[in-house]
Design a protein around this motif. Sequence first.
Motif, PDB file in Angstrom:
ATOM      1  N   LYS A  22      26.818  38.838  30.337  1.00 60.28           N
ATOM      2  CA  LYS A  22      27.046  38.381  31.708  1.00 60.28           C
ATOM      3  C   LYS A  22      25.690  38.247  32.381  1.00 60.28           C
ATOM      4  O   LYS A  22      24.872  39.170  32.335  1.00 60.28           O
ATOM      5  N   PHE A  23      25.465  37.106  32.986  1.00 65.82           N
ATOM      6  CA  PHE A  23      24.203  36.865  33.671  1.00 65.82           C
ATOM      7  C   PHE A  23      24.442  36.862  35.174  1.00 65.82           C
ATOM      8  O   PHE A  23      24.856  35.874  35.757  1.00 65.82           O
ATOM      9  N   ASP A  24      24.170  38.017  35.774  1.00 62.39           N
ATOM     10  CA  ASP A  24      24.275  38.167  37.211  1.00 62.39           C
ATOM     11  C   ASP A  24      22.868  38.031  37.816  1.00 62.39           C
ATOM     12  O   ASP A  24      21.915  37.673  37.114  1.00 62.39           O
ATOM     13  N   MET A  25      22.742  38.299  39.090  1.00 56.00           N
ATOM     14  CA  MET A  25      21.435  38.168  39.756  1.00 56.00           C
ATOM     15  C   MET A  25      20.388  39.089  39.136  1.00 56.00           C
ATOM     16  O   MET A  25      19.216  38.726  39.030  1.00 56.00           O
ATOM     17  N   ASN A  26      20.796  40.274  38.719  1.00 53.25           N
ATOM     18  CA  ASN A  26      19.848  41.197  38.089  1.00 53.25           C
ATOM     19  C   ASN A  26      19.298  40.613  36.792  1.00 53.25           C
ATOM     20  O   ASN A  26      18.096  40.700  36.519  1.00 53.25           O
ATOM     21  N   ALA A  27      20.163  40.009  35.992  1.00 51.60           N
ATOM     22  CA  ALA A  27      19.721  39.397  34.734  1.00 51.60           C
ATOM     23  C   ALA A  27      18.753  38.250  35.013  1.00 51.60           C
ATOM     24  O   ALA A  27      17.712  38.126  34.354  1.00 51.60           O
ATOM     25  N   TYR A  28      19.078  37.414  36.000  1.00 45.47           N
ATOM     26  CA  TYR A  28      18.186  36.295  36.318  1.00 45.47           C
ATOM     27  C   TYR A  28      16.853  36.770  36.883  1.00 45.47           C
ATOM     28  O   TYR A  28      15.806  36.173  36.603  1.00 45.47           O
ATOM     29  N   ALA A  29      16.875  37.844  37.641  1.00 43.19           N
ATOM     30  CA  ALA A  29      15.615  38.399  38.147  1.00 43.19           C
ATOM     31  C   ALA A  29      14.734  38.873  36.994  1.00 43.19           C
ATOM     32  O   ALA A  29      13.516  38.667  36.995  1.00 43.19           O
ATOM     33  N   GLU A  30      15.354  39.497  35.992  1.00 43.63           N
ATOM     34  CA  GLU A  30      14.601  39.931  34.804  1.00 43.63           C
ATOM     35  C   GLU A  30      13.998  38.728  34.076  1.00 43.63           C
ATOM     36  O   GLU A  30      12.850  38.767  33.639  1.00 43.63           O
ATOM     37  N   LEU A  31      14.782  37.657  33.942  1.00 39.17           N
ATOM     38  CA  LEU A  31      14.283  36.452  33.268  1.00 39.17           C
ATOM     39  C   LEU A  31      13.104  35.845  34.018  1.00 39.17           C
ATOM     40  O   LEU A  31      12.103  35.459  33.409  1.00 39.17           O
ATOM     41  N   GLU A  32      13.215  35.752  35.336  1.00 41.01           N
ATOM     42  CA  GLU A  32      12.119  35.194  36.130  1.00 41.01           C
ATOM     43  C   GLU A  32      10.869  36.066  36.048  1.00 41.01           C
ATOM     44  O   GLU A  32       9.761  35.559  35.973  1.00 41.01           O
ATOM     45  N   GLU A  33      11.061  37.373  36.071  1.00 37.11           N
ATOM     46  CA  GLU A  33       9.917  38.280  35.984  1.00 37.11           C
ATOM     47  C   GLU A  33       9.189  38.121  34.642  1.00 37.11           C
ATOM     48  O   GLU A  33       7.967  38.119  34.582  1.00 37.11           O
ATOM     49  N   LYS A  34       9.946  37.959  33.578  1.00 37.72           N
ATOM     50  CA  LYS A  34       9.367  37.881  32.229  1.00 37.72           C
ATOM     51  C   LYS A  34       8.800  36.494  31.914  1.00 37.72           C
ATOM     52  O   LYS A  34       7.726  36.372  31.335  1.00 37.72           O
ATOM     53  N   PHE A  35       9.543  35.431  32.285  1.00 41.28           N
ATOM     54  CA  PHE A  35       9.180  34.082  31.854  1.00 41.28           C
ATOM     55  C   PHE A  35       8.677  33.169  32.969  1.00 41.28           C
ATOM     56  O   PHE A  35       8.256  32.052  32.696  1.00 41.28           O
ATOM     57  N   GLY A  36       8.770  33.611  34.211  1.00 40.53           N
ATOM     58  CA  GLY A  36       8.333  32.768  35.323  1.00 40.53           C
ATOM     59  C   GLY A  36       9.489  31.967  35.914  1.00 40.53           C
ATOM     60  O   GLY A  36       9.678  31.949  37.111  1.00 40.53           O
ATOM     61  N   THR A  37      10.257  31.317  35.041  1.00 38.20           N
ATOM     62  CA  THR A  37      11.425  30.559  35.483  1.00 38.20           C
ATOM     63  C   THR A  37      12.550  30.734  34.469  1.00 38.20           C
ATOM     64  O   THR A  37      12.301  31.029  33.297  1.00 38.20           O
ATOM     65  N   VAL A  38      13.746  30.507  34.921  1.00 37.75           N
ATOM     66  CA  VAL A  38      14.900  30.560  34.019  1.00 37.75           C
ATOM     67  C   VAL A  38      14.791  29.427  33.002  1.00 37.75           C
ATOM     68  O   VAL A  38      15.098  29.601  31.826  1.00 37.75           O
ATOM     69  N   GLN A  39      14.315  28.262  33.450  1.00 40.21           N
ATOM     70  CA  GLN A  39      14.179  27.128  32.544  1.00 40.21           C
ATOM     71  C   GLN A  39      13.217  27.440  31.399  1.00 40.21           C
ATOM     72  O   GLN A  39      13.469  27.080  30.248  1.00 40.21           O
TER      73      GLN A  39
END
Length: 106
Positions: A22-39
Amino acid sequence: MPASDVKLKPIPVELDKKRNLKFDMNAYAELEEKFGTVQAALDLLNKQQFKATRFLLWAGLQHEDENLTEHQVGAMVSPADLAHISEPLMQAIMDSLPKEDDSKNK
């Protein structure tokens, strides 16, 4: 229906046991922190990069167990499993993103 009323549907994936992505806001925040953008994260997933795939999988499982580590997730998956987990992983990500029609209605 307001966006806050929409519940994210977990996507089942078979790892060490049946788990749910499940990708909630917390998961997306982790992705942005690690990779810069979700894309950027999605691009690396499409290239089947091991570290990126492990991180995305970990981020999608955090809602089930906040103490789960990336290394524990990595131990649940072998390189041969990439094809097996890529589909539910991508489905969980895509299902959590706003639909194009949703953004036009706002």
